[in-house]
Every structure is written in structure tokens, then in C-alpha cells.
Design an enzyme around this catalytic site. Structure first.
Site, PDB file in Angstrom:
ATOM      1  N   GLU A 188       3.787 -26.539  -1.506  1.00 31.15           N
ATOM      2  CA  GLU A 188       2.560 -26.316  -1.934  1.00 31.15           C
ATOM      3  C   GLU A 188       2.437 -26.804  -3.534  1.00 31.15           C
ATOM      4  O   GLU A 188       2.081 -25.766  -4.431  1.00 31.15           O
ATOM      5  CB  GLU A 188       2.478 -24.700  -2.024  1.00 31.15           C
ATOM      6  CG  GLU A 188       2.540 -24.350  -0.589  1.00 31.15           C
ATOM      7  CD  GLU A 188       2.827 -22.766  -0.372  1.00 31.15           C
ATOM      8  OE1 GLU A 188       2.883 -22.237  -1.340  1.00 31.15           O
ATOM      9  OE2 GLU A 188       2.771 -22.207   0.733  1.00 31.15           O
ATOM     10  N   ASN A 231       5.070 -30.226   1.818  1.00 28.81           N
ATOM     11  CA  ASN A 231       4.295 -29.583   2.972  1.00 28.81           C
ATOM     12  C   ASN A 231       3.585 -28.553   2.220  1.00 28.81           C
ATOM     13  O   ASN A 231       3.628 -28.328   0.874  1.00 28.81           O
ATOM     14  CB  ASN A 231       5.606 -28.820   3.239  1.00 28.81           C
ATOM     15  CG  ASN A 231       5.478 -27.757   4.529  1.00 28.81           C
ATOM     16  OD1 ASN A 231       4.770 -27.981   5.538  1.00 28.81           O
ATOM     17  ND2 ASN A 231       5.736 -26.365   4.105  1.00 28.81           N
ATOM     18  N   HIS A 267      -1.169 -22.121   8.831  1.00 30.31           N
ATOM     19  CA  HIS A 267      -1.552 -20.604   8.876  1.00 30.31           C
ATOM     20  C   HIS A 267      -3.092 -20.508   8.996  1.00 30.31           C
ATOM     21  O   HIS A 267      -3.926 -20.434   8.030  1.00 30.31           O
ATOM     22  CB  HIS A 267      -1.203 -20.076   7.329  1.00 30.31           C
ATOM     23  CG  HIS A 267       0.341 -20.258   7.284  1.00 30.31           C
ATOM     24  ND1 HIS A 267       1.221 -19.481   8.239  1.00 30.31           N
ATOM     25  CD2 HIS A 267       1.155 -20.820   6.439  1.00 30.31           C
ATOM     26  CE1 HIS A 267       2.451 -19.529   7.674  1.00 30.31           C
ATOM     27  NE2 HIS A 267       2.214 -20.483   6.787  1.00 30.31           N
ATOM     28  N   GLU A 296       4.329 -24.390  10.179  1.00 28.35           N
ATOM     29  CA  GLU A 296       4.317 -22.918   9.988  1.00 28.35           C
ATOM     30  C   GLU A 296       3.228 -22.283  10.894  1.00 28.35           C
ATOM     31  O   GLU A 296       2.419 -21.543  10.212  1.00 28.35           O
ATOM     32  CB  GLU A 296       4.233 -22.556   8.459  1.00 28.35           C
ATOM     33  CG  GLU A 296       5.443 -23.032   7.697  1.00 28.35           C
ATOM     34  CD  GLU A 296       5.311 -22.892   6.164  1.00 28.35           C
ATOM     35  OE1 GLU A 296       4.659 -21.667   5.843  1.00 28.35           O
ATOM     36  OE2 GLU A 296       5.930 -23.402   5.450  1.00 28.35           O
ATOM     37  N   ASP A 298       0.672 -20.235  12.641  1.00 26.97           N
ATOM     38  CA  ASP A 298       0.423 -18.881  13.191  1.00 26.97           C
ATOM     39  C   ASP A 298      -1.320 -18.864  13.091  1.00 26.97           C
ATOM     40  O   ASP A 298      -1.807 -19.325  12.229  1.00 26.97           O
ATOM     41  CB  ASP A 298       0.986 -17.774  12.538  1.00 26.97           C
ATOM     42  CG  ASP A 298       1.132 -17.682  11.005  1.00 26.97           C
ATOM     43  OD1 ASP A 298       0.207 -18.145  10.527  1.00 26.97           O
ATOM     44  OD2 ASP A 298       2.006 -17.044  10.292  1.00 26.97           O
TER      45      ASP A 298
HETATM   46  C1  XIL Z   1       6.679 -16.208   3.762  1.00 24.55           C
HETATM   47  C2  XIL Z   1       7.536 -15.615   4.370  1.00 24.55           C
HETATM   48  O1  XIL Z   1       7.129 -15.624   5.981  1.00 24.55           O
HETATM   49  C3  XIL Z   1       7.670 -13.971   4.114  1.00 24.55           C
HETATM   50  O2  XIL Z   1       8.760 -13.404   4.648  1.00 24.55           O
HETATM   51  C4  XIL Z   1       7.838 -14.030   2.703  1.00 24.55           C
HETATM   52  O3  XIL Z   1       7.795 -12.561   2.056  1.00 24.55           O
HETATM   53  C5  XIL Z   1       6.883 -14.737   1.884  1.00 24.55           C
HETATM   54  O4  XIL Z   1       6.979 -16.252   2.320  1.00 24.55           O
HETATM   55  N1  XIL Z   1       4.108 -20.565   3.084  1.00 24.55           N
HETATM   56  C6  XIL Z   1       5.534 -20.996   3.138  1.00 24.55           C
HETATM   57  C7  XIL Z   1       6.402 -19.837   3.529  1.00 24.55           C
HETATM   58  O5  XIL Z   1       5.823 -22.159   2.682  1.00 24.55           O
HETATM   59  O6  XIL Z   1       7.650 -19.956   2.986  1.00 24.55           O
HETATM   60  C8  XIL Z   1       5.744 -18.612   3.447  1.00 24.55           C
HETATM   61  O7  XIL Z   1       6.664 -17.690   4.030  1.00 24.55           O
HETATM   62  C9  XIL Z   1       4.377 -18.425   4.124  1.00 24.55           C
HETATM   63  C10 XIL Z   1       3.384 -19.410   3.394  1.00 24.55           C
END
Ligand code: XIL
Length: 389
Positions: A188, A231, A267, A296, A298
């Protein structure tokens, strides 16, 4: 968003919930309880259950999940999922061929004080993965978020900060050398408009953009075999942010910096349309010679508290998961597809996105949702394997 009769609630009713709690309290940080039957996590070789995501997937694609622990979980009314929930561990081993520690390798978790390292939980994830023949994605080394107070509030010179980052990367990547397949080295690092995060990312702010290349070089020195990734979220499609990565990667490659992969977090939300240009975006990085990955995913949705998603919502969610997987499958070196947790019970979504939830592929009771079946059917179509339940 936990249903009143989630697995934990049900266990509490029959008086079983206290056991893992006591166990967790009595154990050193990160130690895993011994499974009731040694090796219970894995089936004997040759007896793999043939109805799982990992079994049905093409051999050149790993199907991953985040491993729940740390972060938002610490404030939830359940014990550490990974070490306490045996049913969770069983599904984790059975369904997935890659694991990403959700928080256990982040700075604040790994390094609560400058000279205090907390490797136990990360070690436990890597050991579990090895026992179950799973890859590991390391997450993450250079990020603006979830850094410890001592670092963010510390009074360090630029030289000191540089030395701290180098020591961190060398220590962490070196510890797992040969055991971690992919590292999210830079996470990020861009804003939505494609400018670097020069204010909230301590490394870029204090050390300048050149620190990104150095982070990759140090990681590569510490583990020459690991594939090193950039990422981010919001880079699924072709847009200012993914364009910025495209330019950065070309620049790094031209300087001979060991950057090997571009990954999209994924996400997604049913509030927005699916990013239909995901495949085209991954393809342009593939064309640069990079690996790509979905790291990641969802797909969250708006469901009023206490209610369940409608069939239409579940279908839309399934469609988003399927389309993301299809995009990855269509790109030659998209080799890793990871869901950010597989059960709604432990999802970060309701904690971070007010009013949204139900974002994963299984219910809190570990029932497979339409999204799960969409992924498995898509994998079966790609591999030619037949699901045998
Ligand atoms: C999130 C986790 O799922 C949570 O448990 C934590 O409190 C905050 O981070 N991008 C990322 C991940 O790269 O590391 C994040 O994970 C979600 C967004």
C-alpha cells in the site's frame, strides 16, 4: 457480525469454550496446543479429500487464505482462532495450499519493542504450513500501518531508521529463508491518485522513495529464492493507482532491483461493480515478466444486523469471486489466489466497514456458501478434475 448460534456460542452453551481460553492463557505466546491426535491437521498422503479447493485446483495455482490471529481479533470475544479452534484448523489444512499470516508478521505484532521479537505465532503458522504441505506468503515488510508506537513515535535520525528497516528485513526474511514463497515487501505505498504515500508512510517520508528499492534488495539478499511483491488495494482495475505501480515496477526493473510480483488485494464490495479490467491489468504486469497474484480477496455486502444475505446478494458475491479467479486463471503467471479469511466468524470486514459483512466464502458455522462453490467449480473447470465428495 456473529449469529447468535455461531460455533463459539454453541460451544459456550455446552461448556466447552472455557477450555481453549484457559489453554491459551496458560501457554507462551504463539505456542499451539497439541492436537488431540498428532497429525490430525493433515490426512495421510493419498487420502486427500477430493472435494476441497486445494485438491481440485490446477497444479500451477495455489489457493490461499489468511490465517486468523492478531489485529482486530485481539478485541473480539473469542480466543486466538489459529491456536484454539480445532475445527478451523482442520478446514485450514484441508482446503488451502497457501497461508498468509493475517497479522502475525506485521511490525507491531512481531516487534512490540525495538529489541523484543515475538516470533512464536509466525513460526507456528510456518510450521503448520510445512506439516500440511502449504506455501506461505509473508506479509509485510514496508507499510504505513500497524507499525509499533516505538517506531512511529520514536525520535530517530534517517540513518537510524534505515538501519532499523534493514535489520528488520534481514532478520525476518532471513529467519524464514527457503520457507516463504512470496513476500509482500512493499504494501500500500501509493495513494488513490497514484502519488506515493509521502506523509503517512514513515519510511518514504523520512528516507525518500529510494527506500523502496533498498527494501527489495535487502529482502532478496536475505532470501534469494523468495518472490518479492508489491501489493495494494484499489489496484484491481486499470486506474491511476495501478498505473503508478506499472511505472514504478518498470523503473525498478530498469535499475535491476529484484521485484518479482504485482498483487492485488481484492477487497471488493457489492456496492460497486466488479472491476472487469482485472485480467487486462494483471496481464500488463505479466507482460513485464512479473508474477501476479490475488492476495486478500473478500466480497462484502450490506446486510442489516441480525439478518441474513438474500439469495441475490449471495449470487452477486459468488459471481465476483468467480470472476476474480477466472481473471487470475487467464493470466499465465498468476500463480496464487488467496481469500482474506474463509469464515465470516473471523472476518475483519464487520469491524472495519460499518454495516457490511458476510464477505467470506463460508458462514460462521463453516458452511460452504455459493461463493465457495463458484470458486471450486471454476477450479474444476480449469483443472479438468472431478469433485468427489
Ligand atoms: C487487516 C486484518 O485483517 C485485521 O485483522 C487487522 O486488524 C487490520 O488489517 N490490507 C492489508 C491487510 O494488507 O494486512 C489488512 O488486514 C487488510 C487490508
Amino acid at each position: 457480525m456473529r449469529t447468535p448460534l455461531s460455533r463459539h456460542a454453541a460451544r459456550a452453551l455446552v461448556g466447552l469454550a472455557a477450555a481453549p481460553l484457559l489453554l491459551a492463557a496458560a501457554m507462551p505466546a504463539g505456542a499451539a496446543p497439541t492436537p488431540a491426535h498428532p497429525g490430525a491437521d493433515a490426512r495421510p498422503p493419498g487420502q486427500a479429500k477430493k472435494d476441497t479447493l486445494r485438491w481440485v485446483a490446477p497444479k500451477d495455482l495455489v489457493i490461499g487464505t489468511a490465517v486468523a490471529g492478531g489485529g482486530h481479533h485481539l478485541a473480539q470475544p473469542y480466543p486466538d482462532p489459529f491456536t484454539s479452534d480445532q475445527e478451523y484448523r482442520r478446514v485450514l489444512a484441508a482446503e488451502f495450499s497457501s497461508l498468509s499470516p493475517e497479522n502475525q508478521m506485521k511490525w507491531e505484532f512481531l516487534r512490540p519493542e525495538r529489541d523484543v521479537w515475538n516470533f512464536g505465532p509466525a513460526d507456528a503458522v510456518v510450521e503448520f504450513a510445512e506439516r500440511n504441505k502449504q506455501d506461505v506468503r509473508g506479509h509485510t515488510l514496508l507499510w504505513h500501518s500497524q507499525n509499533p508506537e516505538w517506531l512511529e513515535q520514536g525520535d530517530f535520525t534517517a540513518e537510524e531508521l534505515r538501519a532499523i528497516l534493514k535489520e528488520h528485513i534481514t532478520t525476518v526474511v532471513g529467519r524464514y529463508a527457503g520457507r516463504i514463497d512470496q513476500w509482500d515487501v512493499a504494501n500500500e505505498i501509493f495513494n488513490g491518485d497514484g502519488t506515493l504515500r509521502t506523509t503517512d508512510n514513515i519510511w518514504i517520508r523520512e528516507l525518500g522513495p529510494g527506500i523502496i528499492a533498498d527494501a527489495f534488495r535487502w529482502a532478496h539478499e536475505a532470501d534469494p529464492k523468495a518472490k518479492l511483491f508489491v501489493n495494494d488495494y484499489g489496484v484491481e482495475g486499470l486506474n491511476a493507482k495501478s498505473d503508478a505501480y506499472y511505472a514504478l515496477v518498470q523503473d525498478l526493473l530498469a535499475q535491476g532491483v529484484p521485484v518479482h510480483g504485482f498483487s492485488v488485494q481484492g477487497h471488493l464490495s457489492t456496492r460497486y461493480g466488479f472491476p472487469g479490467d482485472l485480467q487486462a491489468n494483471l496481464q500488463r504486469f505479466d507482460d513485464l515478466g512479473l508474477e501476479t497474484a490475488v492476495t486478500e480477496i473478500d466480497v462484502r455486502m450490506d446486510v442489516p444486523q441480525g439478518q441474513q444475505p438474500t439469495a441475490a446478494q449471495e449470487q452477486r458475491q459468488a459471481s465476483d469471486y468467480r470472476r476474480a479467479l477466472e481473471a487470475c486463471l487467464a493470466v499465465e503467471d498468476c500463480n496464487s489466489f488467496t481469500v482474506w479469511g474463509f469464515t465470516d466468524e473471523y472476518s475483519w470486514v464487520p469491524v472495519f466497514f460499518s454495516g457490511e459483512g458476510h464477505a467470506t466464502i463460508m458462514t460462521a458455522d463453516l458452511e460452504r456458501k455459493p461463493a465457495y462453490h463458484a470458486l471450486r467449480d471454476t477450479l474444476a473447470a480449469a483443472s479438468g478434475r472431478t469433485v468427489r465428495g
